[in-house]
Design a protein around this motif. Structure first.
Motif, mmCIF file in Angstrom:
data_model
loop_
_atom_site.group_PDB
_atom_site.id
_atom_site.type_symbol
_atom_site.label_atom_id
_atom_site.label_comp_id
_atom_site.label_asym_id
_atom_site.label_seq_id
_atom_site.Cartn_x
_atom_site.Cartn_y
_atom_site.Cartn_z
ATOM 1 N N PHE A 1 -1.649 8.529 6.111
ATOM 2 C CA PHE A 1 -2.689 7.745 6.769
ATOM 3 C C PHE A 1 -3.637 8.672 7.506
ATOM 4 O O PHE A 1 -3.343 9.829 7.775
ATOM 5 N N SER A 2 -4.759 8.124 7.873
ATOM 6 C CA SER A 2 -5.651 8.719 8.861
ATOM 7 C C SER A 2 -6.547 7.607 9.383
ATOM 8 O O SER A 2 -6.391 6.447 8.991
ATOM 9 N N ALA B 1 0.820 -1.215 0.000
ATOM 10 C CA ALA B 1 0.000 0.000 0.000
ATOM 11 C C ALA B 1 0.851 1.263 0.000
ATOM 12 O O ALA B 1 1.954 1.293 0.546
ATOM 13 N N ASP B 2 0.273 2.302 -0.596
ATOM 14 C CA ASP B 2 0.910 3.621 -0.610
ATOM 15 C C ASP B 2 0.358 4.523 0.482
ATOM 16 O O ASP B 2 0.918 5.586 0.757
ATOM 17 N N GLY B 3 -0.761 4.136 1.081
ATOM 18 C CA GLY B 3 -1.392 4.898 2.154
ATOM 19 C C GLY B 3 -2.365 4.009 2.905
ATOM 20 O O GLY B 3 -2.697 2.907 2.442
ATOM 21 N N TYR B 4 -2.841 4.517 4.056
ATOM 22 C CA TYR B 4 -3.644 3.687 4.952
ATOM 23 C C TYR B 4 -4.801 4.478 5.537
ATOM 24 O O TYR B 4 -4.627 5.621 5.961
ATOM 25 N N TRP C 1 4.321 6.859 10.019
ATOM 26 C CA TRP C 1 3.357 7.319 9.021
ATOM 27 C C TRP C 1 3.028 8.782 9.264
ATOM 28 O O TRP C 1 3.139 9.291 10.379
ATOM 29 N N LYS C 2 2.594 9.467 8.208
ATOM 30 C CA LYS C 2 2.283 10.893 8.274
ATOM 31 C C LYS C 2 0.777 11.115 8.165
ATOM 32 O O LYS C 2 0.160 10.718 7.174
ATOM 33 N N LEU C 3 0.221 11.758 9.157
ATOM 34 C CA LEU C 3 -1.209 12.047 9.179
ATOM 35 C C LEU C 3 -1.545 13.002 8.036
ATOM 36 O O LEU C 3 -0.977 14.087 7.937
#
Length: 148
Positions: free
Chosen positions: A90-91, A52-55, A116-118
């Motif tokens: 992510f968020s 995945a590239d994001g979550y 991870w970066k919000l």
């Protein structure tokens, strides 16, 4: 093409409604270049996280803390993925009946460990799920998908 991994524990109709609203947001017009992979928190794997590239994460809140299922997801993927996925967007959303303080703190601590970066303000819902909350969950899904 980017991949968004949506991992959630939605054992009740209310939490499932939140998850469905967030997923609807990931499929809005303009996000066709994002592949969305949805996993139950007990079924998500290390390979899912690495691919995945994001979550986008979601959990019911029990006794003020994350569901055991989402905690299990973190416990079983952290060591093998946190270095490789550092910096990815992510968020999350949380839903509880009366208190979510412990769950919010846990999410901040765990995702800080991953690095991870919000990319969107998290949503915390208590009590009934309103139309306004549904719209916010849809917007959250769209924002995270667009951040991939």
């Amino acid at each position: 093409m980017a991949t968004l991994l949506v991992v959630h524990h939605s054992p009740t109709p209310r939490t499932l409604e939140i998850a469905q609203a967030a997923l609807e947001g990931t499929r809005l017009e303009g996000l066709e270049d994002v592949t969305v992979v949805e996993r139950n928190a007990l079924e998500a794997t290390i390979d899912d996280v690495l691919a995945a590239d994001g979550y986008l994460l979601g959990s019911s809140v029990h006794f003020g803390y994350l569901s055991g299922a989402l905690k299990h997801f973190f416990d079983t993927t952290f060591n093998a993925t946190h270095e490789a996925t550092k910096g990815r967007p992510f968020s999350y959303w949380l839903h509880g009946s009366y208190d979510s303080t412990g769950a919010e703190i846990a999410m901040q601590q765990i995702t800080t460990g991953y690095g991870w970066k919000l990319c969107a303000d998290p949503l915390v819902f208590l009590g009934e799920f309103t139309a306004e909350m549904r719209n916010a969950a849809t917007e959250l899904g769209a924002t995270v998908a667009a951040s991939c």
